[in-house]
Design an enzyme around this catalytic site. Structure first.
Site, PDB file in Angstrom:
ATOM      1  N   GLU A  57       0.835  -1.209   0.000  1.00  0.00           N
ATOM      2  CA  GLU A  57       0.000   0.000   0.000  1.00  0.00           C
ATOM      3  C   GLU A  57       0.873   1.263   0.000  1.00  0.00           C
ATOM      4  O   GLU A  57       1.790   1.396   0.810  1.00  0.00           O
ATOM      5  CB  GLU A  57      -0.895  -0.015   1.240  1.00  0.00           C
ATOM      6  CG  GLU A  57      -1.804   1.196   1.375  1.00  0.00           C
ATOM      7  CD  GLU A  57      -2.654   1.149   2.637  1.00  0.00           C
ATOM      8  OE1 GLU A  57      -3.566   1.975   2.765  1.00  0.00           O
ATOM      9  OE2 GLU A  57      -2.403   0.279   3.506  1.00  0.00           O
TER      10      GLU A  57
ATOM     11  N   LYS B 166      -8.681   4.530  -2.726  1.00  0.00           N
ATOM     12  CA  LYS B 166      -9.311   4.045  -1.501  1.00  0.00           C
ATOM     13  C   LYS B 166     -10.545   4.888  -1.206  1.00  0.00           C
ATOM     14  O   LYS B 166     -10.468   6.112  -1.143  1.00  0.00           O
ATOM     15  CB  LYS B 166      -8.309   4.132  -0.344  1.00  0.00           C
ATOM     16  CG  LYS B 166      -8.777   3.472   0.950  1.00  0.00           C
ATOM     17  CD  LYS B 166      -7.641   3.471   1.973  1.00  0.00           C
ATOM     18  CE  LYS B 166      -8.037   2.748   3.247  1.00  0.00           C
ATOM     19  NZ  LYS B 166      -6.914   2.694   4.220  1.00  0.00           N
TER      20      LYS B 166
ATOM     21  N   CYS C 298      -5.933  -2.221   2.626  1.00  0.00           N
ATOM     22  CA  CYS C 298      -5.967  -2.195   4.082  1.00  0.00           C
ATOM     23  C   CYS C 298      -7.378  -2.378   4.641  1.00  0.00           C
ATOM     24  O   CYS C 298      -8.015  -3.389   4.391  1.00  0.00           O
ATOM     25  CB  CYS C 298      -5.337  -0.883   4.559  1.00  0.00           C
ATOM     26  SG  CYS C 298      -4.786  -0.881   6.275  1.00  0.00           S
TER      27      CYS C 298
END
Length: 330
Positions: free
Chosen positions: A44, A128, A162
């Protein structure tokens, strides 16, 4: 049946240097290509680095300090020489590459996942959708345009970052879109062993529900790097050891290799797509084991636009002169 050689890569960024981190990523892609790897997941926002500092700094400290400013300066524009270099490395290696970057769009940063096909083409850029807790001081929100699986040379690939793996609807969007390989990314180091344990639950559960392979990558920071980017500002919180769990999970939720918990390296596994069929014969979460007439998902995959233009239409009478607008005499 198709077999794909996949790698989950645990790598350290070169702190405060986009160019040096990209160079390191390009070198690793070349090395993996020499090993016959066809698909690789990197961690990430590894380019230029995850904003670990935001976990311990207050909003005022971020605004008045230099860490956030430096990240903004070193972030990646898409497209740019940085993305061109990664795409070219993927092309030379004949490899599909999934990688996380800090993307800069104007004055805003995003937690972005990029997917390059084996010919070097950028086939997916997703952001995200909801940054987690302190991350909201750093990143803007993504939209639903990237909540989809994408066809590539090695199969249909979905991506999440995540804590998005704690969003069951986001995960189901990819499951229903038929992902075969799920690329998962986490920041790894400095968040503690409990973080790694919860990560394991997330990725194994997603593999179990999706019937897809999960290729999970976390970043590694050594002690010096942690001390450099995570400074105790008086809140009593500093670097925490542990947090890495780089591995590959089978469609039945079982680990296919011992996870990397520290240091740099990679986990390489042959993905036999027969295992996807075997899992889905038992439970296809978006097929015979679902009841869409009872339970269904609505998703808006429209890309967010900050300006919406409308065509100008003349108001009735606007093209008439003053004489034409007079009320006729009775």
């Amino acid at each position: 049946m198709k077999v794909v050689k996949a790698a989950a890569v645990q790598i350290s960024p070169v702190l405060y240097s986009r160019e040096a981190t990209v160079e390191k990523v390009v070198k690793k892609i070349h090395e993996l290509g020499q090993l016959g790897v066809q698909f690789a997941t990197f961690p990430e926002t590894v380019v230029p680095y995850y904003p670990y500092f935001s976990a311990v700094q207050t909003g005022i400290e971020l605004l008045s300090g230099t860490e956030h400013l430096r990240l903004l300066d070193q972030a990646v524009t898409v497209p740019s020489p940085a993305t061109d270099a990664i795409g070219e490395a993927a092309r030379k290696a004949g490899m599909v590459v999934s990688i996380g970057v800090n993307e800069r769009d104007g004055g805003t940063l995003y937690n972005t996942q990029l997917l390059f096909d084996a010919d070097g083409t950028l086939i997916q850029r997703r952001r995200k959708i909801t940054p987690t807790h302190f991350e909201r001081m750093i990143w803007g929100q993504g939209d639903g345009s990237g909540l989809r699986a994408v066809d590539s040379k090695v199969g249909r690939i979905g991506q999440l970052a995540c804590f998005e793996h704690n969003n069951p609807l986001a995960r189901y969007a990819l499951i229903a879109d038929g992902e075969q390989i799920h690329s998962a990314m986490y920041p790894g180091s400095a968040f503690g062993e409990g973080f790694a344990q919860r990560m394991e639950i997330n990725i194994r559960q997603h593999a179990l529900e999706s019937g897809a392979f999960v290729v999970n990558a976390t970043a590694w920071l050594d002690a010096d790097q942690q001390a450099q980017i995570i400074k105790d500002t008086g809140c009593g919180i500093g670097p925490i050891s542990g947090g890495c769990f780089t591995t590959i999970v089978a469609p039945d939720g079982m680990l296919m290799a011992e996870p990397l918990r520290s240091g740099e390296g990679e986990v390489i596994v042959d993905l036999d797509f027969t295992l996807i069929d075997r899992r889905k014969m038992l439970m296809d979460s978006a097929g015979h084991y679902n009841r869409p007439e009872l339970l269904s998902l609505m998703i808006d995959r429209t890309a967010t636009a900050h300006v919406h233009e409308r065509a100008a239409h003349p108001v009735s009478g606007a093209e008439q002169g003053p004489e034409d607008l007079r009320t006729p005499a009775a």
